[in-house]
Design a protein around this motif. Structure first.
Motif, PDB file in Angstrom:
ATOM      1  N   PRO A 126       0.807  -1.216   0.000  1.00 22.89           N
ATOM      2  CA  PRO A 126       0.000   0.000   0.000  1.00 22.89           C
ATOM      3  C   PRO A 126       0.841   1.268   0.000  1.00 22.89           C
ATOM      4  CG  PRO A 126       0.208  -0.776   2.242  1.00 22.89           C
ATOM      5  CD  PRO A 126       1.005  -1.724   1.384  1.00 22.89           C
ATOM      6  N   GLY A 127       1.845   1.287  -0.835  1.00 29.28           N
ATOM      7  CA  GLY A 127       2.716   2.444  -0.906  1.00 29.28           C
ATOM      8  C   GLY A 127       2.304   3.411  -2.000  1.00 29.28           C
ATOM      9  N   SER A 128       3.182   4.356  -2.253  1.00 26.37           N
ATOM     10  CA  SER A 128       2.960   5.398  -3.254  1.00 26.37           C
ATOM     11  C   SER A 128       4.280   6.102  -3.470  1.00 26.37           C
ATOM     12  CB  SER A 128       1.893   6.397  -2.769  1.00 26.37           C
ATOM     13  OG  SER A 128       2.384   7.142  -1.662  1.00 26.37           O
ATOM     14  N   VAL A 129       4.277   7.150  -4.276  1.00 29.26           N
ATOM     15  CA  VAL A 129       5.502   7.932  -4.463  1.00 29.26           C
ATOM     16  C   VAL A 129       5.954   8.551  -3.147  1.00 29.26           C
ATOM     17  CG1 VAL A 129       5.008   8.414  -6.891  1.00 29.26           C
ATOM     18  CG2 VAL A 129       4.234  10.032  -5.142  1.00 29.26           C
ATOM     19  N   LEU A 172       2.055   4.195 -10.061  1.00 30.50           N
ATOM     20  CA  LEU A 172       1.546   3.070 -10.837  1.00 30.50           C
ATOM     21  C   LEU A 172       0.145   3.378 -11.378  1.00 30.50           C
ATOM     22  CD1 LEU A 172       2.516   0.086  -8.514  1.00 30.50           C
ATOM     23  CD2 LEU A 172       3.595   0.676 -10.689  1.00 30.50           C
ATOM     24  N   PRO A 173      -0.239   2.790 -12.499  1.00 28.68           N
ATOM     25  CA  PRO A 173      -1.610   2.971 -13.000  1.00 28.68           C
ATOM     26  C   PRO A 173      -2.642   2.605 -11.935  1.00 28.68           C
ATOM     27  CG  PRO A 173      -0.256   1.893 -14.652  1.00 28.68           C
ATOM     28  CD  PRO A 173       0.572   1.950 -13.400  1.00 28.68           C
ATOM     29  N   GLY A 174      -3.610   3.496 -11.731  1.00 27.17           N
ATOM     30  CA  GLY A 174      -4.622   3.249 -10.716  1.00 27.17           C
ATOM     31  C   GLY A 174      -4.213   3.637  -9.322  1.00 27.17           C
ATOM     32  N   PHE A 175      -3.027   4.186  -9.166  1.00 31.08           N
ATOM     33  CA  PHE A 175      -2.515   4.633  -7.875  1.00 31.08           C
ATOM     34  C   PHE A 175      -2.306   6.145  -7.911  1.00 31.08           C
ATOM     35  CE2 PHE A 175      -1.496   0.217  -7.859  1.00 31.08           C
ATOM     36  CZ  PHE A 175      -1.209  -0.197  -6.566  1.00 31.08           C
ATOM     37  N   GLY A 176      -2.534   6.803  -6.779  1.00 29.48           N
ATOM     38  CA  GLY A 176      -2.203   8.210  -6.654  1.00 29.48           C
ATOM     39  C   GLY A 176      -2.806   9.047  -7.762  1.00 29.48           C
ATOM     40  N   TYR A 177      -1.978   9.908  -8.336  1.00 31.02           N
ATOM     41  CA  TYR A 177      -2.448  10.841  -9.352  1.00 31.02           C
ATOM     42  C   TYR A 177      -2.325  10.315 -10.775  1.00 31.02           C
ATOM     43  CZ  TYR A 177      -2.813  14.316  -5.646  1.00 31.02           C
ATOM     44  OH  TYR A 177      -3.169  14.995  -4.514  1.00 31.02           O
ATOM     45  N   ILE A 205      -1.527   7.581   3.416  1.00 28.39           N
ATOM     46  CA  ILE A 205      -2.958   7.291   3.478  1.00 28.39           C
ATOM     47  C   ILE A 205      -3.753   8.365   2.742  1.00 28.39           C
ATOM     48  CG2 ILE A 205      -4.920   7.192   5.073  1.00 28.39           C
ATOM     49  CD1 ILE A 205      -2.904   5.794   7.061  1.00 28.39           C
ATOM     50  N   MET A 206      -3.352   9.615   2.910  1.00 28.81           N
ATOM     51  CA  MET A 206      -4.028  10.715   2.213  1.00 28.81           C
ATOM     52  C   MET A 206      -3.916  10.558   0.694  1.00 28.81           C
ATOM     53  SD  MET A 206      -5.560  13.221   4.032  1.00 28.81           S
ATOM     54  CE  MET A 206      -5.262  14.834   3.282  1.00 28.81           C
ATOM     55  N   MET A 207      -2.803  10.030   0.230  1.00 33.40           N
ATOM     56  CA  MET A 207      -2.648   9.824  -1.212  1.00 33.40           C
ATOM     57  C   MET A 207      -3.738   8.899  -1.736  1.00 33.40           C
ATOM     58  SD  MET A 207      -0.869  10.507  -3.963  1.00 33.40           S
ATOM     59  CE  MET A 207       0.886  10.825  -3.829  1.00 33.40           C
ATOM     60  N   TYR A 208      -4.052   7.872  -0.981  1.00 37.84           N
ATOM     61  CA  TYR A 208      -5.121   6.957  -1.388  1.00 37.84           C
ATOM     62  C   TYR A 208      -6.501   7.592  -1.206  1.00 37.84           C
ATOM     63  CZ  TYR A 208      -2.023   2.919  -1.960  1.00 37.84           C
ATOM     64  OH  TYR A 208      -1.053   2.054  -2.413  1.00 37.84           O
ATOM     65  N   TRP A 209      -6.715   8.265  -0.071  1.00 32.86           N
ATOM     66  CA  TRP A 209      -8.045   8.801   0.201  1.00 32.86           C
ATOM     67  C   TRP A 209      -8.411   9.928  -0.763  1.00 32.86           C
ATOM     68  CZ3 TRP A 209     -12.470   7.623   2.061  1.00 32.86           C
ATOM     69  CH2 TRP A 209     -13.426   8.627   2.231  1.00 32.86           C
ATOM     70  N   HIS A 223       9.715  -4.154   4.798  1.00 33.11           N
ATOM     71  CA  HIS A 223       9.130  -4.168   3.460  1.00 33.11           C
ATOM     72  C   HIS A 223       9.131  -2.789   2.813  1.00 33.11           C
ATOM     73  CE1 HIS A 223       6.612  -5.909   0.339  1.00 33.11           C
ATOM     74  NE2 HIS A 223       5.775  -4.899   0.440  1.00 33.11           N
ATOM     75  N   PHE A 224       8.958  -1.746   3.623  1.00 31.28           N
ATOM     76  CA  PHE A 224       8.914  -0.369   3.104  1.00 31.28           C
ATOM     77  C   PHE A 224      10.298   0.262   3.270  1.00 31.28           C
ATOM     78  CE2 PHE A 224       4.857  -1.607   4.995  1.00 31.28           C
ATOM     79  CZ  PHE A 224       4.003  -1.484   3.919  1.00 31.28           C
ATOM     80  N   ALA A 225      11.273  -0.307   2.611  1.00 27.33           N
ATOM     81  CA  ALA A 225      12.681   0.009   2.886  1.00 27.33           C
ATOM     82  C   ALA A 225      13.003   1.493   2.770  1.00 27.33           C
ATOM     83  CB  ALA A 225      13.572  -0.802   1.951  1.00 27.33           C
ATOM     84  N   ALA A 226      12.641   2.109   1.653  1.00 30.19           N
ATOM     85  CA  ALA A 226      12.962   3.531   1.459  1.00 30.19           C
ATOM     86  C   ALA A 226      12.219   4.406   2.452  1.00 30.19           C
ATOM     87  CB  ALA A 226      12.626   3.947   0.032  1.00 30.19           C
ATOM     88  N   PHE A 227      11.016   4.020   2.804  1.00 31.30           N
ATOM     89  CA  PHE A 227      10.163   4.774   3.719  1.00 31.30           C
ATOM     90  C   PHE A 227      10.667   4.658   5.155  1.00 31.30           C
ATOM     91  CE2 PHE A 227       5.311   5.601   4.412  1.00 31.30           C
ATOM     92  CZ  PHE A 227       5.546   6.965   4.448  1.00 31.30           C
ATOM     93  N   GLU A 228      11.040   3.440   5.553  1.00 29.08           N
ATOM     94  CA  GLU A 228      11.462   3.190   6.927  1.00 29.08           C
ATOM     95  C   GLU A 228      12.879   3.668   7.214  1.00 29.08           C
ATOM     96  OE1 GLU A 228      10.767  -0.883   8.326  1.00 29.08           O
ATOM     97  OE2 GLU A 228       9.623  -1.192   6.486  1.00 29.08           O
TER      98      GLU A 228
END
Length: 386
Positions: A110-113, A144-149, A295-299, A363-368
């Motif tokens: 459930p990531g994003s940019v 990704l297609p269908g994700f974010g903007y 989460i806001m990116m998805y919402w 799992h969220f290496a760059a984020f963590e």
């Protein structure tokens, strides 16, 4: 080395914009939240605990800056372009170092940019972040297609091979005729298929979740393989329910994610707790603010259902080990869903240029762990620089 004389005719600048009426609607929904009762266990075995979700929702409603996501995204150059009939959003930041390596980074679910925002500076400006000019990258970070903007596909067919070809077209459109690709989760699938299909200009890949499974059981597995196999079995038995839902009924549960911000938040927050290297305390490695940015990116883009559809497209077909002959660098993080051993990599990748073992991160290496992730990418892709 590559150069970046972009053909900009079909590329338009983009800025994130969170409208006041969208914020007002979100506040109203959060204020009307009806939470489920407390779990009947004292752990995460039934999902994210009530106390954790209550704290997250309370902070989202009362403490979080609802414009924070837009402010963070708009610090960077963002663009939209149409590729293969679909609008794609991406961040593109060039290094000031002339010989920087172009690098396309792909997120997962459930990531994003948002996952990569804290590594843009270290990757593009290494001398300001403890690195050498020889480690500089130009970075391209698409949604990704269908994700974010990025636009939501209107029909079937946007699986990993098609996304891989689209990313190749994006890099060509930006003028990069030599570059590397990086990814974990679905992003690892995209990078793997880019290498599998030899998209033009791709020099090699870096994976922080190599898609590697044990071979047909012929003979004994060593202790490391047995440990990895046990992790895979545990994931399949106890932690893969979300993937079954995504793969088979994204539309049905998508209604709940589209209607309830707390439903969307808890669906994502659970994975931050389960998959990060935090012992189910994601706030220790990902602040409330950073988790809520994602989460806001998805919402705000209403992409709960559209992002899940990628599973119905590719999870049981394309997200599988592929024999690769392009250079492959791997970084295994200790808190990953499963830690693939090198012997599995040797069976599938004929040109492993680096196999790293990170000290921390999941799992969220760059984020963590943005600093550790950055160094792993630098180290892993140095052999491509010649």
């Amino acid at each position: 080395m590559a150069h970046a004389t972009s053909s900009v005719a079909s590329i338009t600048p983009f800025r994130a914009n969170i409208l006041p009426n969208a914020v007002a609607d979100l506040h109203q929904r959060l204020n009307r939240t009806r939470l489920a009762e407390k779990e009947t266990v004292n752990d995460w075995s039934q999902g994210a605990p009530l106390s954790n979700i209550h704290a997250l929702v309370d902070y989202w409603s009362k403490g979080y800056d609802m414009q924070r996501l837009a402010k963070r995204l708009n610090q960077y150059s963002q663009f939209h372009t149409a590729i293969d009939g679909l609008g794609i959003h991406f961040i593109h930041v060039k290094s000031t170092h002339a010989d920087a390596m172009p690098l396309i980074l792909s997120h997962g679910w459930p990531g994003s940019v948002v996952e990569f925002l804290d590594v843009i500076g270290p990757l593009t400006a290494p001398t300001a972040h403890g690195g050498s000019a020889d480690d500089a990258f130009h970075v391209v970070i698409p949604s990704l297609p269908g994700f974010g903007y990025s636009e939501k596909p209107k029909g079937k067919g946007w699986g990993l091979p098609r996304i891989a070809r689209a990313w190749g077209m994006l890099m060509k459109r930006l003028g990069y005729d030599w570059y590397a690709a990086q990814g974990g989760d679905w992003g690892a699938g995209v990078a793997t298929w880019m290498a599998k299909e030899h998209v033009p200009g791709l020099a090699g890949v870096h994976l922080n979740l190599p898609i590697l499974f044990p071979p047909p059981l012929q003979g004994d597995l060593n202790d490391e393989e047995k440990g990895s196999l046990a992790q895979l079995i545990a994931y399949s038995v106890d932690k893969a329910g979300y993937a079954k839902l995504h793969s088979t009924r994204p539309q049905t549960f998508g209604y709940a994610l589209a209607d309830s911000p707390v439903g969307q938040a808890s669906w994502i927050y659970e994975k931050f707790g389960e998959w990060s290297d935090s012992n189910h305390r994601p706030e220790k490695v990902l602040s409330m603010d950073r988790m809520l940015d994602n989460i806001m990116m998805y919402w705000m883009t209403d992409t709960g259902a559209s992002s899940a559809r990628l599973y119905s497209e590719s999870f049981l077909t394309d997200f599988s080990p592929q024999k690769l002959d392009l250079p492959v660098a791997v970084s295994v993080f200790p808190g990953e869903l499963f830690r693939a051993p090198r012997i599995w990599g040797d069976r599938m990748y004929s040109n492993i240029i680096c196999w790293g073992e990170a000290s921390r991160g999941g799992h969220f290496a760059a984020f963590e762990q943005p600093e550790i992730f950055t160094e792993e990418v630098r180290k892993g892709l140095r052999p491509l620089r010649g």
